[in-house]
Design a protein around this motif. Structure first.
Motif, PDB file in Angstrom:
ATOM      1  N   ALA A 109     -11.675 -69.717  16.962  1.00 46.74           N
ATOM      2  CA  ALA A 109     -10.479 -69.196  16.742  1.00 46.74           C
ATOM      3  C   ALA A 109      -9.653 -68.862  18.024  1.00 46.74           C
ATOM      4  O   ALA A 109      -7.998 -69.423  18.113  1.00 46.74           O
ATOM      5  CB  ALA A 109     -10.499 -67.679  16.233  1.00 46.74           C
ATOM      6  N   THR A 110     -10.073 -68.626  19.385  1.00 49.92           N
ATOM      7  CA  THR A 110      -9.441 -68.477  20.452  1.00 49.92           C
ATOM      8  C   THR A 110      -9.016 -69.987  20.988  1.00 49.92           C
ATOM      9  O   THR A 110      -7.790 -69.916  21.390  1.00 49.92           O
ATOM     10  CB  THR A 110     -10.442 -67.944  21.520  1.00 49.92           C
ATOM     11  N   LEU A 111      -9.974 -70.821  21.034  1.00 47.38           N
ATOM     12  CA  LEU A 111      -9.296 -72.129  21.442  1.00 47.38           C
ATOM     13  C   LEU A 111      -8.248 -72.845  20.515  1.00 47.38           C
ATOM     14  O   LEU A 111      -7.644 -73.336  21.023  1.00 47.38           O
ATOM     15  CB  LEU A 111     -10.752 -73.113  21.305  1.00 47.38           C
ATOM     16  N   LYS A 112      -8.501 -72.557  19.084  1.00 48.05           N
ATOM     17  CA  LYS A 112      -7.757 -73.027  18.329  1.00 48.05           C
ATOM     18  C   LYS A 112      -6.022 -72.585  18.605  1.00 48.05           C
ATOM     19  O   LYS A 112      -5.149 -73.163  18.793  1.00 48.05           O
ATOM     20  CB  LYS A 112      -7.972 -72.981  16.968  1.00 48.05           C
ATOM     21  N   SER A 113      -5.991 -71.343  18.828  1.00 46.89           N
ATOM     22  CA  SER A 113      -4.826 -70.485  19.153  1.00 46.89           C
ATOM     23  C   SER A 113      -4.331 -71.025  20.652  1.00 46.89           C
ATOM     24  O   SER A 113      -3.006 -71.438  20.588  1.00 46.89           O
ATOM     25  CB  SER A 113      -5.195 -68.925  19.319  1.00 46.89           C
ATOM     26  N   LYS A 114      -5.085 -71.368  21.640  1.00 41.24           N
ATOM     27  CA  LYS A 114      -4.871 -71.830  22.816  1.00 41.24           C
ATOM     28  C   LYS A 114      -4.179 -73.002  22.565  1.00 41.24           C
ATOM     29  O   LYS A 114      -3.111 -73.557  23.353  1.00 41.24           O
ATOM     30  CB  LYS A 114      -5.758 -71.910  23.870  1.00 41.24           C
ATOM     31  N   ILE A 115      -4.820 -74.062  22.120  1.00 40.97           N
ATOM     32  CA  ILE A 115      -4.540 -75.484  21.739  1.00 40.97           C
ATOM     33  C   ILE A 115      -3.167 -75.454  20.931  1.00 40.97           C
ATOM     34  O   ILE A 115      -2.191 -76.304  21.274  1.00 40.97           O
ATOM     35  CB  ILE A 115      -5.531 -75.984  21.027  1.00 40.97           C
ATOM     36  N   ASP A 116      -2.930 -74.637  19.755  1.00 36.13           N
ATOM     37  CA  ASP A 116      -1.564 -74.641  19.064  1.00 36.13           C
ATOM     38  C   ASP A 116      -0.501 -74.369  20.025  1.00 36.13           C
ATOM     39  O   ASP A 116       0.636 -74.806  19.918  1.00 36.13           O
ATOM     40  CB  ASP A 116      -1.776 -73.636  17.784  1.00 36.13           C
ATOM     41  N   GLN A 117      -0.603 -73.252  20.974  1.00 35.90           N
ATOM     42  CA  GLN A 117       0.253 -72.808  21.840  1.00 35.90           C
ATOM     43  C   GLN A 117       0.806 -73.930  22.762  1.00 35.90           C
ATOM     44  O   GLN A 117       1.837 -74.163  23.208  1.00 35.90           O
ATOM     45  CB  GLN A 117      -0.139 -71.495  22.417  1.00 35.90           C
ATOM     46  N   ALA A 118      -0.322 -74.588  23.654  1.00 38.90           N
ATOM     47  CA  ALA A 118       0.092 -75.644  24.429  1.00 38.90           C
ATOM     48  C   ALA A 118       0.509 -76.778  23.719  1.00 38.90           C
ATOM     49  O   ALA A 118       1.626 -77.303  24.374  1.00 38.90           O
ATOM     50  CB  ALA A 118      -1.583 -75.872  25.158  1.00 38.90           C
ATOM     51  N   LYS A 119       0.247 -77.144  22.608  1.00 38.86           N
ATOM     52  CA  LYS A 119       0.828 -78.396  21.950  1.00 38.86           C
ATOM     53  C   LYS A 119       2.561 -78.117  21.754  1.00 38.86           C
ATOM     54  O   LYS A 119       3.383 -78.848  21.823  1.00 38.86           O
ATOM     55  CB  LYS A 119       0.156 -78.486  20.542  1.00 38.86           C
ATOM     56  N   MET A 120       2.708 -76.829  21.160  1.00 34.47           N
ATOM     57  CA  MET A 120       4.123 -76.538  20.977  1.00 34.47           C
ATOM     58  C   MET A 120       4.898 -76.406  22.051  1.00 34.47           C
ATOM     59  O   MET A 120       6.034 -77.030  22.296  1.00 34.47           O
ATOM     60  CB  MET A 120       4.132 -75.032  20.464  1.00 34.47           C
ATOM     61  N   SER A 121       4.256 -75.895  23.395  1.00 35.20           N
ATOM     62  CA  SER A 121       4.983 -75.804  24.660  1.00 35.20           C
ATOM     63  C   SER A 121       5.287 -77.332  25.217  1.00 35.20           C
ATOM     64  O   SER A 121       6.129 -77.555  25.573  1.00 35.20           O
ATOM     65  CB  SER A 121       4.225 -75.003  25.604  1.00 35.20           C
ATOM     66  N   ALA A 122       4.262 -78.283  24.992  1.00 35.38           N
ATOM     67  CA  ALA A 122       4.310 -79.420  25.344  1.00 35.38           C
ATOM     68  C   ALA A 122       5.602 -80.223  24.455  1.00 35.38           C
ATOM     69  O   ALA A 122       6.207 -80.974  25.173  1.00 35.38           O
ATOM     70  CB  ALA A 122       3.287 -80.303  24.879  1.00 35.38           C
ATOM     71  N   GLU A 123       5.568 -80.149  23.307  1.00 34.81           N
ATOM     72  CA  GLU A 123       6.775 -80.879  22.448  1.00 34.81           C
ATOM     73  C   GLU A 123       7.759 -80.107  22.782  1.00 34.81           C
ATOM     74  O   GLU A 123       8.959 -81.072  23.201  1.00 34.81           O
ATOM     75  CB  GLU A 123       6.483 -80.407  21.052  1.00 34.81           C
ATOM     76  N   PHE A 124       8.160 -78.957  23.135  1.00 30.64           N
ATOM     77  CA  PHE A 124       9.370 -78.360  23.463  1.00 30.64           C
ATOM     78  C   PHE A 124       9.933 -79.009  24.977  1.00 30.64           C
ATOM     79  O   PHE A 124      10.894 -79.467  25.130  1.00 30.64           O
ATOM     80  CB  PHE A 124       9.214 -76.680  23.599  1.00 30.64           C
ATOM     81  N   GLY A 125       8.882 -79.194  25.804  1.00 35.53           N
ATOM     82  CA  GLY A 125       9.095 -79.369  27.136  1.00 35.53           C
ATOM     83  C   GLY A 125       9.459 -81.142  27.407  1.00 35.53           C
ATOM     84  O   GLY A 125      10.417 -81.271  27.920  1.00 35.53           O
ATOM     85  N   VAL A 126       8.740 -81.945  26.334  1.00 40.72           N
ATOM     86  CA  VAL A 126       8.976 -83.165  26.558  1.00 40.72           C
ATOM     87  C   VAL A 126      10.420 -83.443  25.709  1.00 40.72           C
ATOM     88  O   VAL A 126      11.231 -84.326  26.426  1.00 40.72           O
ATOM     89  CB  VAL A 126       8.092 -83.825  25.629  1.00 40.72           C
TER      90      VAL A 126
END
Length: 231
Positions: free
Chosen positions: A92-109
């Motif tokens: 659950a912790t890893l999935k939350s971190k992955i989802d947040q990082a993916k969203m941040s990456a999408e916004f940044g790109v």
């Protein structure tokens, strides 16, 4: 829809940090952006979306207290998630971190992509210079021109291009594919409403920011344009 997506994601991150005041302020700002975009012309849409992505990206960075870039750590976290079969809390912790990082990456790109075409259309050399990577493994292919490699040669080509007539360049049909610290963006460039180019842009993660390392644009066949318009 865009406003709803961005506000939901950013509010989720800030709620995790127990920051209700910041969360409310961000939500109101995004609502204003959404209302403004509904009454704005197409030429202003890039500015509005760029502002929204900037606010959203800031919230993602604010939510991340780690000194390491979470986007670079994505492949490692995904590998750990695949192995954490017997530990539901870790999963659950890893999935939350992955989802947040993916969203941040999408916004940044998408922010970097928006700024690239803003610099292109406004002949903003300083902004264009800031977007390109400092590495020497960069490459740029302007239509009908020889391939350029290295930051200095590429930026010289943009300076020469900006000394010519100004062009309004609008990216459409943008597709983004992110793998760790590399992002591939494919789109169609609408030039002054009269012609289209097919473009490929590649960004890489450098010191917490997305920097362009590759740009190539080529004309779209007239028959293909007609088929797309018909559809």
């Amino acid at each position: 829809f865009i406003t709803s997506l961005f506000s939901s994601a950013c509010i989720h991150f800030l709620n995790m940090m127990n920051q209700p005041a910041v969360c409310l302020s961000l939500m109101l700002n995004l609502m204003i952006f959404g209302i403004t975009s509904a009454f704005s012309s197409t030429s202003n849409s890039n500015i509005i979306i760029s502002s929204m992505t900037s606010v959203a990206t800031t919230s993602c960075l604010y939510a991340n207290t780690s000194s390491e870039d979470p986007i670079i750590q994505l492949p490692q976290w995904q590998a750990q998630l695949a192995e954490a079969t017997d530990d539901p809390d870790k999963k659950a912790t890893l999935k939350s971190k992955i989802d947040q990082a993916k969203m941040s990456a999408e916004f940044g790109v998408r922010k970097a992509q928006s700024q690239f075409y803003e610099a292109f259309s406004n002949q903003d050399y300083d902004l264009m210079s800031n977007l390109w990577s400092n590495g020497q493994d960069t490459q740029c292919n302007h239509p009908g021109m020889p391939r350029m490699t290295g930051r200095d040669e590429i930026l010289t080509s943009w300076r020469d291009l900006f000394n010519g007539p100004q062009m309004d360049v609008e990216p459409t049909e943008t597709l983004v594919d992110i793998c760790g610290g590399t992002a591939i963006c494919k789109c169609l460039e609408q030039i002054d409403t009269s012609s289209k180019l097919e473009a490929l842009n590649i960004y890489k993660r450098e010191e917490g920011e997305w920097k362009m390392t590759f740009h190539m644009a080529s004309p779209v066949l007239l028959a293909q344009i007609d088929d797309d318009d018909t559809e």
